[in-house]
Design a protein around this motif. Structure first.
Motif, short mmCIF file in Angstrom:
data_model
loop_
_atom_site.label_atom_id
_atom_site.label_comp_id
_atom_site.label_asym_id
_atom_site.label_seq_id
_atom_site.Cartn_x
_atom_site.Cartn_y
_atom_site.Cartn_z
N SER B 11 43.04 44.32 38.35
CA SER B 11 43.22 43.44 37.15
C SER B 11 44.18 43.90 36.19
O SER B 11 44.57 45.15 36.49
CB SER B 11 41.78 43.55 36.61
N LYS B 12 44.86 42.98 35.54
CA LYS B 12 45.77 43.41 34.54
C LYS B 12 45.81 42.60 33.49
O LYS B 12 46.13 41.28 33.70
CB LYS B 12 47.11 43.41 35.14
N SER B 13 45.64 42.82 32.14
CA SER B 13 45.90 41.98 31.08
C SER B 13 47.11 42.59 30.19
O SER B 13 47.35 43.53 30.04
CB SER B 13 44.50 42.37 30.30
N PHE B 14 47.84 41.38 29.52
CA PHE B 14 48.81 41.84 28.67
C PHE B 14 48.10 41.05 27.36
O PHE B 14 48.33 40.18 27.04
CB PHE B 14 50.02 41.24 29.00
N GLY B 15 47.56 42.27 26.60
CA GLY B 15 46.83 41.73 25.12
C GLY B 15 45.83 40.93 25.63
O GLY B 15 44.80 41.10 26.66
N PRO B 16 45.72 39.66 25.16
CA PRO B 16 44.56 38.92 25.30
C PRO B 16 44.83 38.07 26.72
O PRO B 16 43.59 37.54 27.03
CB PRO B 16 44.53 37.78 24.12
N VAL B 17 45.91 37.97 27.19
CA VAL B 17 46.06 37.25 28.38
C VAL B 17 45.72 38.19 29.80
O VAL B 17 46.18 39.09 29.78
CB VAL B 17 47.63 36.83 28.55
N LYS B 18 44.99 37.36 30.65
CA LYS B 18 44.42 38.14 31.68
C LYS B 18 45.37 37.71 32.95
O LYS B 18 45.06 36.74 33.52
CB LYS B 18 42.90 38.06 31.99
N ALA B 19 46.36 38.26 33.24
CA ALA B 19 47.41 37.92 34.13
C ALA B 19 46.73 38.04 35.57
O ALA B 19 46.83 37.02 36.48
CB ALA B 19 48.73 38.89 34.13
N VAL B 20 46.18 39.17 36.00
CA VAL B 20 45.57 39.34 37.31
C VAL B 20 43.76 39.53 36.96
O VAL B 20 43.91 40.40 36.16
CB VAL B 20 46.39 40.25 38.12
N ASN B 21 43.07 38.86 37.68
CA ASN B 21 41.55 38.99 37.43
C ASN B 21 41.06 39.39 38.83
O ASN B 21 40.54 38.45 39.83
CB ASN B 21 41.12 37.77 36.91
N ARG B 22 40.65 40.58 39.05
CA ARG B 22 40.04 41.20 40.09
C ARG B 22 40.36 40.46 41.37
O ARG B 22 39.57 39.97 42.27
CB ARG B 22 38.55 40.77 40.02
N LEU B 23 41.64 40.59 41.71
CA LEU B 23 42.23 40.10 42.91
C LEU B 23 42.20 41.30 44.31
O LEU B 23 42.45 42.44 43.98
CB LEU B 23 43.90 39.92 42.65
N SER B 24 41.72 40.52 45.19
CA SER B 24 41.52 41.40 46.42
C SER B 24 41.77 40.63 47.57
O SER B 24 41.51 39.48 47.72
CB SER B 24 40.01 41.93 46.56
N PHE B 25 42.65 41.11 48.40
CA PHE B 25 43.01 40.60 49.96
C PHE B 25 43.77 41.56 50.79
O PHE B 25 44.04 42.79 50.34
CB PHE B 25 43.99 39.58 49.68
N GLU B 26 43.69 41.50 51.99
CA GLU B 26 44.16 42.31 52.92
C GLU B 26 45.45 41.60 53.75
O GLU B 26 45.08 40.43 54.06
CB GLU B 26 43.37 43.02 53.81
N VAL B 27 46.41 42.41 54.15
CA VAL B 27 47.32 41.91 55.04
C VAL B 27 47.54 42.68 56.26
O VAL B 27 47.63 43.92 55.98
CB VAL B 27 48.72 41.70 54.18
N SER B 28 47.41 42.10 57.66
CA SER B 28 47.40 43.04 58.57
C SER B 28 49.04 43.33 58.60
O SER B 28 49.97 42.48 58.47
CB SER B 28 47.03 42.09 59.74
N SER B 29 49.36 44.09 59.66
CA SER B 29 50.83 44.40 59.81
C SER B 29 51.53 43.62 60.68
O SER B 29 51.12 43.03 61.81
CB SER B 29 50.98 45.97 60.80
N GLY B 30 52.77 43.32 60.44
CA GLY B 30 53.52 42.26 61.24
C GLY B 30 53.35 40.87 60.63
O GLY B 30 53.65 39.72 61.42
N GLN B 31 52.48 40.79 59.72
CA GLN B 31 51.98 39.26 59.27
C GLN B 31 53.02 38.88 58.23
O GLN B 31 53.70 39.57 57.51
CB GLN B 31 50.52 39.48 58.51
#
Lengths: 479, 317
Positions: B11-31
């Protein structure tokens, strides 16, 4: 010699710099003017006329590139990287902030040296035409080169400041501080003493010259580290070299005063403490851990005595007291002509400290500590000027109120105005109040730090506690 | 396949703006993964966190098993970052630009020359090696930017809007380069607004909105989501108006528009085969002389907008 032995930034900057219009025009223009200067010499010498104009033109041709063009180019150094959005790309490579800043300075100074070397043939021609003291010419050229080195370092360091107005303001203040050193050095080289007395023999003169060279080099190094600290990732500890340079500066001033026998040099301690102290006090404590904690879980990587060299304003306060007390002790011991050094140093320390509690109490409303600090200092200077005008015109008889304004108190103590002791007493109370607020705030910072250091990593957010290296971005910008 | 990129609850906020909110994912190699989102959805912030340029408020990212917060220097050696802004220098040629970055990455002498030559050949920059970097066309600049990213030979490439502003020819060239890189086994993480292009290039797509993940999977999976709407073109050997009136009364379907060839296009809320068969049966039972019943492929953009509207995301309209 293979090009690979040079740092990457130096190679790039030299390649880039030599191709810029600014360098080409400066070099070609200077050469053209030098030819004209020599023609004036020839005409003047043959006709038996005064060669002062040709002399003036010669030094003008050397001074403008070294003292104006090169520093002006340096002033764009880091700023240009920022606007062209290449700074982050550089940090993703293996280059450090220090390598970037120093590489830029070396490249710019190398170009300045090229310009100096290009004038040497004309200097020799002047010598053969007569009426010129070549040793004096070389000494002046040496001083101009030194001034160029210091000014370009200053310009490169300040080019890291994002806010243009602040950048120009600090540059003006710094140039005003650096020029007296260089002028004094020049006067000493040209003959005689600086403070009116006649320095006998070569010893004191050499000591003064060496002292000023040393101070210029230290000032340049400080400016470069200052620039690096503004662009560096949070976890890099640039406070350590900067603060050590500050202490070395005190040592250099003292050595210069002792060796030259001119204790007036000790007065340079005041601007030194002000510049270094203000820088230390406007540093934000880093949010990342590595400058404080060891990987093995230890809390402090440095022994307690070295803690003033850690980044951040809490350690900056300790450092300010270290340098101001050292300076006060040295002034007391070595500078016989100064009155009330303790009151003057108290005014300096309080003057440096007082904006900080206000800024910290306002908390998150102030995004950038640097501009806020400078603004409060400017306000204080304006109010002090008004108050001193009132005192000077006898509109204000009781000067006790001046104790709320450290600059005014400094002037009152230096001039020993009536009842100046009352103002100093008020100032002492003001300093104590500032210290209490700062202590409370520092304890809160230290507690936060300690808690995150002591917590096992799986119990706390890794983003907050485990940044042991240099994440580049930051919510906090100092200037 | 091993996991190359692991993003865990950042997660990342800039002041009151939540730019990224509990983002989760995975990427396999070569993808090759496409990262899609509207302007301000948090794409660039998430990518900057992955590239050690930003510190998240919470969560962590691993690149090739290396935590970017714990050891950013090590993570940087594994990844190449190509920002959307082209960072260049004045009075520097293409070769000098790449040579500088080669030196900055620690290459020297023969190794430096080999690496720069390889990159210039791969990105077809060798023919413009002596041109001023600041005076290149947009397509050439993008290739130079990619070349700079490739200099350290990273395992993971994070490309932010690499095809933005390129003309069709340059876009095709760039697409070819991405395909070649994917063939060498590199993991590519590409953000773009041009969904159709990503669809062609990427193995899977990752959609975010308002900083949160809304879909992670292949484009086909997104288009054929259970219950997702489809467009069906119906042609009858009779006037269309009665059919349009009938469609308006039938539950779960609605008139979309009239196709250029005179057919009626209807939007079916549930695009499953069983549902489509039921609709066709009903139309025939209603007595319409059906001569064409054709399911149209939904565009990725439409599928994305539809998905956002279903999730109630603010950028859906």
């Amino acid at each position: 010699m293979h090009i690979d032995i040079f740092p990457p930034v130096l190679v790039k900057e030299i390649r880039q710099g030599l191709k810029t219009k600014a360098f080409a025009f400066t070099l070609i223009g200077q050469q053209a003017l030098m030819v004209i200067t020599i023609l004036f010499y020839l005409l003047g010498v043959r006709a038996g006329n005064d060669i002062e104009f040709a002399n003036g033109l010669f030094w003008f041709c050397l001074c403008v590139p070294l003292l104006a063009v090169m520093p002006a180019r340096g002033f764009q150094g880091i700023h240009e990287e920022r606007t062209s959005q290449t700074l982050e790309l550089l940090f993703l490579t293996r280059l450090s902030a220090r390598q970037i800043v120093v590489g830029k300075w070396v490249a710019l100074f190398a170009q300045a040296l090229l310009i100096v070397v290009a004038t040497l043939p004309y200097m020799v021609i002047r010598y053969f035409l007569g009426g010129i003291d070549i040793s004096s010419d070389l000494a002046i050229t040496g001083w101009l080169t030194l001034a160029c080195a210091a000014l370009t370092a200053l310009a490169i360091g300040l080019s890291s400041v994002e806010n243009k107005a602040i950048r120009v303001l600090i540059m003006i203040a710094a140039v005003l501080s650096i020029f007296p050193f260089l002028s004094f050095g020049m006067m000493t080289v040209m003959g005689g003493s600086i403070f009116g007395g006649v320095s006998s023999g070569g010893g004191p003169k050499a000591a003064t010259v060496l002292g000023i060279i040393g101070l210029c080099l230290l000032g340049g190094a400080y400016a470069l580290y200052f620039g690096a600290s503004l662009i560096a990732p949070q976890a890099e500890n640039h406070a350590l070299p900067k603060r050590l340079i500050g202490l070395l500066g005190i040592a250099a001033v003292t050595a210069m005063a002792v060796a030259s026998g001119q204790d007036e040099f000790m007065a340079f301690l005041f601007p030194l403490v002000i510049l270094v102290g203000a820088d230390a006090l406007t540093e934000e404590p880093p949010r990342v851990r590595s400058v404080y904690a060891r990987r093995d879980g230890g809390r402090w990587p440095l022994p307690p005595l070295l803690r003033p060299f850690l980044p951040g304003w809490p350690s900056g306060i300790v450092y300010l007291f270290v340098i101001s007390l050292t300076s006060w002790a040295l002034l007391q011991a070595l500078f016989q002509d100064i009155d009330n050094p303790w009151a003057l140093m108290l005014a300096v320390v309080t003057g440096l400290l007082y904006p900080l509690p206000l800024i910290l109490l306002l908390g998150s409303r102030i995004k950038r500590i640097g501009p806020a600090y400078i603004l409060l200092q400017v306000i204080q200077c304006i109010l002090s000027a008004l108050l001193m005008t009132a005192v000077g015109t006898n509109a204000l008889e009781d000067v006790t109120i001046a104790g709320l304004l450290p600059v005014a108190t400094f002037i009152l103590a230096a001039t020993e105005e009536n009842n100046w002791e009352h103002a100093v007493a008020v100032l002492a109370v003001l300093m104590c109040a500032c210290l209490v607020v700062l202590l409370v705030k520092a304890i809160s910072v230290w507690e936060t730090r300690r808690r995150s250091d002591l917590c096992p990593e799986n119990e706390v957010s890794p983003a907050v506690t485990s940044s042991d290296d240099e994440i580049i971005g930051s919510d906090f910008t100092r200037f | 396949m091993s996991t190359t990129i692991r993003v865990a609850g950042i997660s990342k906020s800039f002041g009151p703006v939540k730019a990224v909110n509990r983002l989760s994912f995975e990427v396999s190699s070569g993808q090759v993964l496409g990262f899609i989102g509207a302007n301000g959805a948090g794409k660039t912030t998430a990518m900057r966190i992955m590239c050690t340029l930003e510190l998240p408020d919470e969560g962590f990212v691993e690149i090739c098993g290396c935590n970017v917060m714990e050891n950013p220097a090590k993570a940087r050696r594994r990844l190449g970052w190509m920002p959307d802004a082209y960072g260049s220098y004045t009075a520097v040629s293409v070769w000098e630009y790449l040579d500088f970055f080669g030196r900055a990455y620690g290459f020297r002498r023969a190794e430096l020359k080999r690496r720069v030559d390889e990159v210039m050949a791969f990105t077809a920059l060798d023919v413009i090696a002596d041109q001023a970097a600041a005076k290149l066309s947009k397509g050439q600049k993008q290739r130079l930017c990619l070349g700079r990213t490739l200099i350290p030979d990273p395992e993971v490439l994070v490309l932010d809007e690499p095809a933005a502003g390129l003309d069709p020819k340059a876009r095709i060239e760039f697409k070819n380069l991405v395909r070649l890189l994917a063939a060498t086994g590199k993991t590519l993480f590409i953000s773009s607004h041009i969904l159709s292009e990503l669809e062609e290039m990427c193995d899977s797509l990752l959609f975010i909105d308002a900083g949160s993940l809304v879909h992670h999977g292949s484009s086909e999976k997104l288009k054929q989501r259970e219950g997702s709407p489809v467009l069906v073109r119906i042609g009858i050997d009779a006037p269309l108006d009665p059919l349009a009136e009938w469609v308006a009364l039938y539950p779960g379907i609605e008139c979309y528009d009239r196709a250029r060839n005179g057919n009626l296009r209807i939007r079916v809320e549930d695009g499953s085969p069983a549902c489509l068969a039921a609709i066709l049966r009903a139309i025939l039972q209603a007595g319409f002389p059906v001569c064409d019943f054709h399911r149209e492929d939904i565009r990725l953009e439409d599928a994305f907008v539809d998905m956002l509207s279903k999730t109630g995301a603010p950028h859906a309209h």
